[in-house]
Design a protein around this motif. Structure first.
Motif, PDB file in Angstrom:
ATOM      1  N   LEU A   1       9.518   6.712   1.241  1.00 59.25           N
ATOM      2  CA  LEU A   1       8.395   5.812   1.562  1.00 59.25           C
ATOM      3  C   LEU A   1       7.946   5.986   3.009  1.00 59.25           C
ATOM      4  O   LEU A   1       6.759   5.859   3.320  1.00 59.25           O
ATOM      5  CB  LEU A   1       8.805   4.355   1.312  1.00 59.25           C
ATOM      6  CG  LEU A   1       9.024   3.976  -0.152  1.00 59.25           C
ATOM      7  CD1 LEU A   1       9.703   2.607  -0.248  1.00 59.25           C
ATOM      8  CD2 LEU A   1       7.712   3.961  -0.919  1.00 59.25           C
TER       9      LEU A   1
ATOM     10  N   ASP B   1       0.524   8.347  -9.068  1.00 61.65           N
ATOM     11  CA  ASP B   1      -0.494   9.403  -9.034  1.00 61.65           C
ATOM     12  C   ASP B   1      -1.787   8.893  -9.658  1.00 61.65           C
ATOM     13  O   ASP B   1      -1.778   8.055 -10.568  1.00 61.65           O
ATOM     14  CB  ASP B   1      -0.007  10.619  -9.832  1.00 61.65           C
ATOM     15  CG  ASP B   1       0.592  11.691  -8.940  1.00 61.65           C
ATOM     16  OD1 ASP B   1      -0.027  12.037  -7.919  1.00 61.65           O
ATOM     17  OD2 ASP B   1       1.685  12.183  -9.273  1.00 61.65           O
TER      18      ASP B   1
ATOM     19  N   VAL C   1       4.998   8.098   3.911  1.00 60.37           N
ATOM     20  CA  VAL C   1       3.644   7.658   3.560  1.00 60.37           C
ATOM     21  C   VAL C   1       3.066   6.700   4.603  1.00 60.37           C
ATOM     22  O   VAL C   1       1.862   6.535   4.723  1.00 60.37           O
ATOM     23  CB  VAL C   1       3.650   6.993   2.161  1.00 60.37           C
ATOM     24  CG1 VAL C   1       2.269   6.502   1.763  1.00 60.37           C
ATOM     25  CG2 VAL C   1       4.172   7.978   1.121  1.00 60.37           C
TER      26      VAL C   1
ATOM     27  N   GLN D   1      -6.341   3.263  -5.215  1.00 61.29           N
ATOM     28  CA  GLN D   1      -5.556   4.458  -5.528  1.00 61.29           C
ATOM     29  C   GLN D   1      -6.164   5.228  -6.705  1.00 61.29           C
ATOM     30  O   GLN D   1      -5.830   6.391  -6.911  1.00 61.29           O
ATOM     31  CB  GLN D   1      -4.094   4.044  -5.808  1.00 61.29           C
ATOM     32  CG  GLN D   1      -3.113   5.192  -6.037  1.00 61.29           C
ATOM     33  CD  GLN D   1      -2.820   6.004  -4.772  1.00 61.29           C
ATOM     34  OE1 GLN D   1      -3.444   5.836  -3.735  1.00 61.29           O
ATOM     35  NE2 GLN D   1      -1.873   6.910  -4.888  1.00 61.29           N
TER      36      GLN D   1
ATOM     37  N   ARG E   1       0.981   4.138  -2.956  1.00 58.94           N
ATOM     38  CA  ARG E   1       0.647   5.537  -2.678  1.00 58.94           C
ATOM     39  C   ARG E   1       1.839   6.462  -2.958  1.00 58.94           C
ATOM     40  O   ARG E   1       1.650   7.624  -3.315  1.00 58.94           O
ATOM     41  CB  ARG E   1       0.213   5.699  -1.216  1.00 58.94           C
ATOM     42  CG  ARG E   1      -0.996   4.858  -0.854  1.00 58.94           C
ATOM     43  CD  ARG E   1      -1.551   5.283   0.489  1.00 58.94           C
ATOM     44  NE  ARG E   1      -2.273   6.536   0.374  1.00 58.94           N
ATOM     45  CZ  ARG E   1      -2.640   7.300   1.399  1.00 58.94           C
ATOM     46  NH1 ARG E   1      -2.335   6.921   2.634  1.00 58.94           N
ATOM     47  NH2 ARG E   1      -3.294   8.419   1.205  1.00 58.94           N
ATOM     48  N   ALA E   2       3.037   5.955  -2.774  1.00 54.33           N
ATOM     49  CA  ALA E   2       4.212   6.814  -2.950  1.00 54.33           C
ATOM     50  C   ALA E   2       4.569   7.019  -4.421  1.00 54.33           C
ATOM     51  O   ALA E   2       5.076   8.079  -4.794  1.00 54.33           O
ATOM     52  CB  ALA E   2       5.405   6.206  -2.211  1.00 54.33           C
ATOM     53  N   PHE E   3       4.279   6.034  -5.252  1.00 50.64           N
ATOM     54  CA  PHE E   3       4.777   6.087  -6.629  1.00 50.64           C
ATOM     55  C   PHE E   3       3.739   6.466  -7.673  1.00 50.64           C
ATOM     56  O   PHE E   3       4.086   6.968  -8.736  1.00 50.64           O
ATOM     57  CB  PHE E   3       5.369   4.724  -7.030  1.00 50.64           C
ATOM     58  CG  PHE E   3       6.640   4.364  -6.313  1.00 50.64           C
ATOM     59  CD1 PHE E   3       7.758   5.189  -6.377  1.00 50.64           C
ATOM     60  CD2 PHE E   3       6.729   3.193  -5.570  1.00 50.64           C
ATOM     61  CE1 PHE E   3       8.933   4.857  -5.718  1.00 50.64           C
ATOM     62  CE2 PHE E   3       7.899   2.854  -4.905  1.00 50.64           C
ATOM     63  CZ  PHE E   3       9.003   3.688  -4.980  1.00 50.64           C
TER      64      PHE E   3
ATOM     65  N   LEU F   1      -5.276  -2.736  -4.893  1.00 49.33           N
ATOM     66  CA  LEU F   1      -4.496  -1.544  -4.526  1.00 49.33           C
ATOM     67  C   LEU F   1      -4.593  -0.486  -5.612  1.00 49.33           C
ATOM     68  O   LEU F   1      -4.688   0.708  -5.326  1.00 49.33           O
ATOM     69  CB  LEU F   1      -3.033  -1.930  -4.285  1.00 49.33           C
ATOM     70  CG  LEU F   1      -2.772  -2.809  -3.057  1.00 49.33           C
ATOM     71  CD1 LEU F   1      -1.305  -3.215  -2.991  1.00 49.33           C
ATOM     72  CD2 LEU F   1      -3.178  -2.087  -1.777  1.00 49.33           C
TER      73      LEU F   1
ATOM     74  N   THR G   1       0.838  -1.205   0.000  1.00 52.43           N
ATOM     75  CA  THR G   1       0.000   0.000   0.000  1.00 52.43           C
ATOM     76  C   THR G   1       0.873   1.256   0.000  1.00 52.43           C
ATOM     77  O   THR G   1       0.635   2.199  -0.768  1.00 52.43           O
ATOM     78  CB  THR G   1      -0.921   0.002   1.244  1.00 52.43           C
ATOM     79  OG1 THR G   1      -1.835  -1.079   1.141  1.00 52.43           O
ATOM     80  CG2 THR G   1      -1.693   1.307   1.361  1.00 52.43           C
TER      81      THR G   1
END
Lengths: 353, 353
Positions: free
Chosen positions: A235, A101, A238, A123, A97-99, A119, A93
């Motif tokens: 990371l 958009d 996040v 997102q 979320r970090a990579f 996932l 997760t």
């Protein structure tokens, strides 16, 4: 009220976790053996010591010990190469979320762990499922150029097949991609090779691990990621500050410290995997040579749902997995490696069906 | 490699959690008392029982017992009104992800819990911090019409002030908004009122709770949300399937079952809060009348950083909180309620500074 992406998605469906029933439970790849007694002792001590305090946000005790253990394989690894998570699902997760958009995409070989799709849906990003060949080899489109793909997940060993790519093959994939490659090594302790070395030479390789399978700690929720320190640093922004609790940090630290227990457990599970595979073949199934703690089995009749239901009626749970439209077949049964007695029960039942 | 939003944000900074030092720790609103012995016993039993199995994905044991306890206040509440989280931070993350598309906005009174801003940054959404009046009353802009705001967070009691809005005031805010209102009741057990009843009549009211503060379980990571069942159902899609582990479910269930322990603990903390407040006033501070387990203190000299550092040098940790630009002052000290002995140590030190 809700984002449209959320209303439209169906949500991840975990394997059945029936409570209070006496079952031979071979459906969610749990270890059939309880964890090291040192883990239980560490948890019980931590429970006595003062749960009123917040846990260490960076789980330093685990990271320090894990770095020592892992550096036997890869001398570069120090605690700042490690990020801890509330299970490796939390790690997946965080990476998503970090990579990625909203409006971008993720990619993965398919069939695989169905959480990757979930996932992506949460997102609000596209998911490109690249079909494996019928023999489970990875499709070449996995590395096709793309303007949108921001993260590739690679379960290695894969589930439900148990197939393993060698580090050289994974390195070639990572080097071709221009986005991060998250190598999900949930089952890697049951295999002979792993991709930890790739992290050193390629900043876009991230390796996730879990204590759920090989350490017998699915109930504890503890996983971790290995990546270059500057990647870990981003990371970490996040994750929930206190994503791992005091008890799981204590238990996980004791678990990774007890490598003798791990070696012994893996030996038992791998031996039983061979017996399970042979038994399934003898019962008329086709199986895939597994490097994990489960075996993928299909039957020439294709009656997987009927077999699943018949087994369940007799108190043996396996996982019926569907991937309609795949060239290798629409569904099959994933059977976790249990104790020898559980294997016996399963095989005896199959002989009567 | 990373989303721009992630690279640009600085990340949430949790309160200092020093390890292995003898400190009077009054900086992160932990309960100064260990949890109910029944909690420790339940955890130790769960640790023995088989951590190799996955936890119950829906934490039914907790939800069943919590529904019984909460329905003493609000008869509507059944288990399907409850969603469990890995701490209430997990609940806040789930709500943010479920309601707020990238490019939209969240809103909250300010100063408040700084995680709300971090959650917005991670999600890639705007954050509208609506300044409180210098007396901490909520600014009317909180309910101003907006095309973008998709979620309003309301910490009640608020942190760092400890101020409480009555249910009628919160209902008026919720009824004016056309987006969900998440009432963060992390500290509500130390107050006389709560907003649980609002959930029944307004589907856009969500109430989050945590066991970290009033149950003395910050180390366990367990929180929950109360909302209408159709809201819970959508939010459940966003959570990690196994977000709560076996040990925390067992401990949390035992905790909420022991309401006698809670009542006794709250009585002690509230009594000590009054003594702390009186002591701070006597030491020359201005304080805010708190309904939580901490007291917000400012000093006419404005030398909060110096006081914080002097206390820290003597082994007493309080929280220095900055909110530059606020009309009520740029910073101050938030002091958690400790044991009587800890209060004595703090007050004796302040007298010498």
């Amino acid at each position: 009220m809700f984002r449209e992406a959320i209303e439209q998605m169906s949500g991840y469906v975990p394997g059945e976790q029936p409570r209070g029933m006496k079952l031979v439970k071979l459906n969610t790849n749990e270890n059939p053996y309880p964890p090291s007694p040192k883990v239980v002792a560490a948890i019980q001590a931590a429970a006595e010591e003062g749960l009123q305090r917040y846990p260490d946000p960076s789980a330093s005790a685990f990271r320090n010990r894990a770095a020592e253990v892992l550096s036997a394989h890869n001398a570069e690894i120090t605690p700042d190469w490690i990020l801890c998570g509330n299970g490796s699902d939390d790690i997946l997760t965080i990476a998503t979320r970090a990579f990625v958009d909203q409006g971008r995409a993720v990619r993965y070989p398919w069939p695989t762990y169905s959480l990757y799709k979930t996932l992506a849906e949460i997102q609000g990003v596209r998911h490109e499922a690249v079909p494996c060949e019928p023999d489970w080899s990875v499709g070449f489109e996995l590395t096709a150029p793309s303007d949108d793909v921001r993260l590739v997940y690679l379960a290695n060993p894969n589930s439900p097949s148990g197939t393993l790519l060698e580090p050289g093959e994974v390195a070639a994939i990572a080097d071709t991609l221009d986005c991060p490659l998250l190598v999900d090594e949930a089952y890697v302790d049951f295999a002979e090779t792993n991709c930890l070395d790739l992290v050193r030479t390629n900043e876009r390789v991230l390796v996730s691990r879990t204590l759920s399978k090989s350490y017998g700690l699915a109930g504890l929720r503890f996983g971790y990621l290995v990546a270059q320190p500057h990647v870990i640093e981003q990371l970490a922004k996040v994750k929930d500050s206190y994503n791992c609790d005091t008890l799981s940090i204590a238990g996980a630290t004791a678990a990774i410290d007890d490598q003798a227990w791990l070696a012994d457990n893996v030996t038992k599970v791998v031996a039983e995997r061979q017996r399970l595979d042979a038994g399934l073949l003898a019962a008329g199934f086709d199986t895939v040579d597994s490097r994990a703690n489960f075996v993928w089995a299909t039957h020439p009749t294709g009656q997987h749902e009927a077999i699943y239901q018949n087994l369940k009626a007799e108190g043996v749970l396996v996982r019926l997995i569907r991937h309609p439209g795949w060239s290798g077949g629409d569904d099959g049964l994933r059977v976790s490696v249990g104790t020898p007695a559980q294997t016996d029960t399963l095989l005896a039942l199959l002989a009567t069906l």
